[in-house]
Design a protein around this motif. Structure first.
Motif, short mmCIF file in Angstrom:
data_model
loop_
_atom_site.label_atom_id
_atom_site.label_comp_id
_atom_site.label_asym_id
_atom_site.label_seq_id
_atom_site.Cartn_x
_atom_site.Cartn_y
_atom_site.Cartn_z
N TYR A 171 13.82 -40.42 25.74
CA TYR A 171 13.32 -40.47 24.35
C TYR A 171 14.45 -40.22 23.36
N PHE A 201 15.89 -43.29 20.76
CA PHE A 201 15.69 -43.26 19.31
C PHE A 201 16.93 -42.85 18.54
N THR A 246 19.14 -46.46 18.61
CA THR A 246 18.64 -47.69 17.97
C THR A 246 18.40 -47.44 16.48
N SER A 247 18.35 -48.51 15.73
CA SER A 247 18.19 -48.43 14.28
C SER A 247 16.77 -48.02 13.90
N LEU A 248 16.66 -47.13 12.92
CA LEU A 248 15.34 -46.75 12.41
C LEU A 248 14.60 -47.96 11.86
N GLN A 251 13.14 -49.82 14.74
CA GLN A 251 12.02 -49.05 15.26
C GLN A 251 10.77 -49.25 14.40
N TRP A 285 9.48 -52.75 14.91
CA TRP A 285 8.87 -52.91 16.23
C TRP A 285 7.45 -52.35 16.24
N LEU A 286 7.27 -51.17 15.66
CA LEU A 286 5.95 -50.55 15.63
C LEU A 286 4.96 -51.37 14.81
N ALA A 339 7.43 -43.96 12.94
CA ALA A 339 8.84 -44.33 13.07
C ALA A 339 9.74 -43.21 12.56
N LEU A 389 9.48 -40.10 15.04
CA LEU A 389 10.17 -40.31 16.31
C LEU A 389 11.68 -40.27 16.13
N ASN A 390 12.14 -40.80 15.01
CA ASN A 390 13.58 -40.82 14.75
C ASN A 390 14.13 -39.44 14.48
#
Length: 225
Positions: free
Chosen positions: A55, A59, A62-64, A67, A70-71, A97, A100-101
């Motif tokens: 996890y 996160f 990868t780019s926020l 993310q 994607w969501l 997003a 999680l970031n």
């Protein structure tokens, strides 16, 4: 027809309320995820440690913006492929997003703070017959929290600024409202200057709040001779 700058305030304040809610909810949820992943990364349980590391690295690596897209865009399409309705409202996608970031970055703060607690504290807990869980809850975390707060304050301010990205999924935050006004009036200088000032003011308030929390938990530090 010329529009006075004061007429920009109502929509900007409406967007500011969305920004504030996004910041508060995502920061709180992100803090929970940070503690869970940070403690999990130090767990003796190999599966829990592996999930936490995966996890955190995913996160952080990868780019926020990706993310968030994607969501909001990709997840529903993936759900359709297996017959599931995974559509997420924009506000939920934004909060998820952001949470999680910030949780992934905060997990490393939690891990570092826990590892900074002096080994003598663990030895004292062992002498008192504390279980590992009791040691973590009663000794380690209370002493680690003051060490986390400066970094958490920085992450909270960064999270506030990152909320501007949700405007790209048509969520009516402060940046989205400012862009609407600019498109209508073509008054870029005034609109973006007001937006800049509002973000700066909100960041100052948030920084003051985090420093207040940092001061209040500072007494949890052990007295060193």
């Amino acid at each position: 027809m010329e529009v006075h700058w004061t007429e920009y305030l109502p929509p900007l304040l409406e967007g500011a309320w969305v920004t504030i809610r996004l910041t508060v909810f995502s920061t709180l949820l992100g803090a929970i995820l940070a503690f869970a992943a940070g403690v999990g990364r130090l767990s003796r349980n190999g599966a829990l440690r592996a999930v936490s590391v995966a996890y955190i690295e995913l996160f952080r690596g990868t780019s926020l913006l990706v993310q968030l897209f994607w969501l909001y865009f990709a997840l529903p399409l993936a759900g359709q492929a297996v017959g599931l309705d995974l559509r997420i409202p924009p506000v939920i996608a934004g909060i998820l997003a952001l949470s999680l970031n910030i949780g992934a970055y905060g997990a490393e703060v939690v891990r570092g703070a826990i590892q900074s607690v002096h080994t003598g504290q663990h030895e004292a807990a062992l002498a008192l017959n504390f279980t590992p869980r009791q040691t973590l809850a009663r000794v380690t975390i209370p002493q680690a929290i003051p060490e986390m707060m400066p970094s958490f304050g920085n992450l909270a301010v960064q999270n506030l600024k990152d909320t501007a990205l949700v405007s790209l999924i048509s969520l009516g935050d402060m940046t989205f409202r400012a862009e609407q006004i600019r498109n209508f009036t073509q008054d870029s200088v005034t609109v973006y200057s007001m937006l800049l000032a509002m973000y700066f003011g909100m960041a100052l308030v948030l920084t003051a709040m985090m420093r207040g929390i940092e001061h209040s938990v500072g007494r949890w530090r052990p007295v060193r001779s």
